[in-house]
Design a protein around this motif. Structure first.
Motif, mmCIF file in Angstrom:
data_model
loop_
_atom_site.group_PDB
_atom_site.id
_atom_site.type_symbol
_atom_site.label_atom_id
_atom_site.label_comp_id
_atom_site.label_asym_id
_atom_site.label_seq_id
_atom_site.Cartn_x
_atom_site.Cartn_y
_atom_site.Cartn_z
ATOM 1 N N PHE A 66 94.914 64.984 42.448
ATOM 2 C CA PHE A 66 94.114 63.758 42.448
ATOM 3 C C PHE A 66 94.169 63.181 41.035
ATOM 4 N N TYR A 92 85.093 62.387 32.979
ATOM 5 C CA TYR A 92 84.398 61.359 33.766
ATOM 6 C C TYR A 92 83.039 61.085 33.126
ATOM 7 N N SER A 146 89.266 57.757 48.859
ATOM 8 C CA SER A 146 89.662 57.374 47.510
ATOM 9 C C SER A 146 91.063 57.918 47.257
ATOM 10 N N LYS A 180 90.129 53.030 48.927
ATOM 11 C CA LYS A 180 89.837 52.730 47.515
ATOM 12 C C LYS A 180 91.014 53.230 46.690
ATOM 13 N N LYS A 235 92.658 54.012 42.986
ATOM 14 C CA LYS A 235 92.441 54.195 41.561
ATOM 15 C C LYS A 235 93.430 53.292 40.841
ATOM 16 N N ASP A 282 89.127 51.122 41.792
ATOM 17 C CA ASP A 282 88.264 51.837 40.840
ATOM 18 C C ASP A 282 89.046 52.072 39.565
ATOM 19 N N ASN A 314 87.633 53.378 36.609
ATOM 20 C CA ASN A 314 87.103 54.464 35.765
ATOM 21 C C ASN A 314 87.182 54.128 34.270
ATOM 22 N N ASP A 333 79.544 52.167 38.417
ATOM 23 C CA ASP A 333 79.419 53.582 38.781
ATOM 24 C C ASP A 333 78.919 54.336 37.545
ATOM 25 N N LYS A 355 75.667 57.892 43.223
ATOM 26 C CA LYS A 355 76.050 59.310 43.255
ATOM 27 C C LYS A 355 74.852 60.093 42.757
ATOM 28 N N GLY A 362 81.707 59.703 45.664
ATOM 29 C CA GLY A 362 82.051 61.110 45.891
ATOM 30 C C GLY A 362 82.597 61.716 44.624
ATOM 31 N N MET A 363 82.471 63.015 44.490
ATOM 32 C CA MET A 363 82.994 63.738 43.324
ATOM 33 C C MET A 363 83.725 64.976 43.806
ATOM 34 N N LEU A 364 84.572 64.799 44.823
ATOM 35 C CA LEU A 364 85.363 65.908 45.372
ATOM 36 C C LEU A 364 84.454 67.085 45.737
ATOM 37 N N ASP A 376 82.709 57.118 49.725
ATOM 38 C CA ASP A 376 83.759 58.108 49.465
ATOM 39 C C ASP A 376 83.312 59.437 50.086
ATOM 40 N N TYR A 423 90.369 67.024 51.074
ATOM 41 C CA TYR A 423 90.276 67.701 49.780
ATOM 42 C C TYR A 423 90.783 69.144 49.818
HETATM 43 O O1 NPG Z 1 86.353 61.423 47.597
HETATM 44 O O2 NPG Z 1 85.025 62.693 46.460
HETATM 45 C C1 NPG Z 1 85.930 61.854 46.534
HETATM 46 C C2 NPG Z 1 86.513 61.299 45.294
HETATM 47 C C3 NPG Z 1 86.041 59.930 45.049
HETATM 48 O O3 NPG Z 1 87.325 58.730 43.506
HETATM 49 C C4 NPG Z 1 86.428 59.480 43.694
HETATM 50 N N1 NPG Z 1 85.707 59.997 42.715
HETATM 51 O O4 NPG Z 1 85.414 58.098 39.775
HETATM 52 O O5 NPG Z 1 84.371 58.065 41.639
HETATM 53 C C5 NPG Z 1 85.191 58.574 40.898
HETATM 54 C C6 NPG Z 1 86.007 59.746 41.354
HETATM 55 C C7 NPG Z 1 85.850 61.031 40.634
HETATM 56 C C8 NPG Z 1 86.270 62.177 41.215
HETATM 57 C C9 NPG Z 1 85.299 61.109 39.422
HETATM 58 C C10 NPG Z 1 86.142 63.400 40.601
HETATM 59 C C11 NPG Z 1 85.164 62.318 38.773
HETATM 60 C C12 NPG Z 1 85.588 63.461 39.365
#
Ligand code: NPG
Length: 370
Positions: free
Chosen positions: A19, A55, A135, A161, A163, A189, A191, A239, A263, A291-293, A316, A323
């Motif tokens: 990812f 992040y 995502s 979505k 990146k 997104d 970031n 975010d 989140k 989401g955060m995986l 997400d 995953y």
């Molecule tokens: O599907 O959980 C998921 C991932 C969604 O893109 C996603 N998360 O920036 O939102 C984000 C990003 C992310 C993932 C950020 C992991 C930090 C760690």
């Protein structure tokens, strides 16, 4: 409620595909699970912090340290007034919201299991299924990206979505818009990968009728997002910047965000996430669940949150198999682009403790009173 022990389990789970975001590539999810033992029963929570502070400033080792040194001793010192008392009790520690959120989630799980109430009912969920988006990380090339997106479209995901980062934006977005057709829900997104110097470039995204652009600039620059929002048609969604309900309200009033990604980990817990949802709903601001995986533990709670009435955009909240080959709870399976909101007490999922043991990266850290 009395907390007898807080156990921290650090586990490693391989991701089914790498990812990539604008801040790096992840091939596995190293995650901290919190198991609380209380006088009313046990509960589990998940910390969304990553292994590196990319992040957010939080990362797994720092989370372990702040819990061991400050947060756990405060929770173990005496009886507490349930999950609602956790945030006020931990306010003496500045920040560290992901650490606090994981503790609050585990305590809420224990409390609601004892009461026979699900997370969804406790939060005020009004739906029994939620619409799911997915995502999609940065790909090595457009054709790999299109293959991945097509797989998700075939699986039924309701929104894509992408990146993006400088050098990977207009071209992939154009290609995916082409694949999805005019009616497909598409958002991007960044970031924090852009600056105000990129406004003219980002305006070119308007041609692709995106649902939103998420967090183009660094988190502290809320004013810069207001400038961008006035300059482009694509709605700006924050975010990383939105760390509390008061920051959300401020950003909305400044015109920096017309949609909010919620989140729980980023804002210090599900109870604060529910308050943020309320503040956005009152102001007519749509929200969606980030989401955060997460493993099944965090996913169960996210799906419950996403069932609140103001979550009008797909989140997400993807199925477990997006995953992980195997999850630490029963898997979440996509059904016509939706996931069911768990109805059992607490998170409503069962933690496979054997897997938690098998995937342990080290012995659990057990913190107990006295
Ligand atoms: O599907 O959980 C998921 C991932 C969604 O893109 C996603 N998360 O920036 O939102 C984000 C990003 C992310 C993932 C950020 C992991 C930090 C760690």
């Amino acid at each position: 409620m009395r907390i007898h022990a807080i156990e921290l389990h650090r586990i490693g789970m391989p991701l089914v595909r790498p990812f990539e975001t604008s801040f790096g590539v992840q091939t596995s999810r190293e995650v901290l699970l919190v198991h609380v033992r209380t006088d009313v029963g046990d509960g589990w929570g998940e910390c969304v912090a990553g292994v590196d502070p990319f992040y957010s400033s939080e990362y797994v080792s720092a989370v372990e340290d702040v819990i061991r040194s400050y947060l756990a001793p405060a929770l173990l010192a005496g009886p507490i007034g349930g999950a609602a008392a956790v945030a006020p009790l931990l306010r003496f520690v500045v920040g560290h919201r992901m650490a606090k959120a994981a503790l609050e989630a585990a305590i809420l799980d224990a409390q609601l299991r004892a009461d026979g109430v699900s997370f969804g009912s406790h939060f005020g969920a009004t739906r029994d299924r939620v619409d799911c988006g997915v995502s999609v990380g940065i790909s090595p090339n457009i054709s790999t990206l299109l293959d991945e997106v097509q797989t998700y479209v075939d699986q039924g995901y309701k929104r894509i979505k992408l990146k993006i980062k400088p050098g990977w934006d207009l071209e992939p977005v154009a290609a995916v818009r082409d694949l999805l057709g005019a009616g497909g829900l598409l958002q991007v997104d960044a970031n924090t990968a852009y600056t105000l110097d990129d406004v003219a470039h980002l305006r070119e995204l308007d041609a692709f009728h995106l649902l939103l652009i998420e967090q183009p600039f660094v988190e502290e620059d809320i004013g810069a997002h207001a400038v961008l929002a006035r300059a482009i048609e694509t709605p700006v969604c924050l975010d990383e910047s939105i760390v509390s309900t008061s920051v959300a309200v401020d950003a909305i009033e400044q015109g920096a965000t017309s949609i909010v990604n919620i989140k729980a980990g980023r804002v210090g817990g599900y109870l604060e996430a529910v308050r943020m949802h309320g503040a956005c709903l009152t102001r007519g601001i749509p929200v969606w669940c980030g989401g955060m995986l997460e493993t099944g533990i965090g996913r169960a709670a996210n799906v419950a949150l996403a069932a609140l009435p103001g979550f009008t955009l797909p989140g997400d909240t993807s199925a477990s198999d997006r995953y992980f080959a195997e999850d630490v709870t029963e898997p979440f399976l996509l059904d016509e682009g939706t996931l069911p909101v768990p109805t059992g007490p607490g998170t409503g999922v069962t933690v496979r403790t054997g897997l938690v043991r098998d995937w342990a990266l080290r012995e659990p850290l057990v913190l107990s009173a006295g």
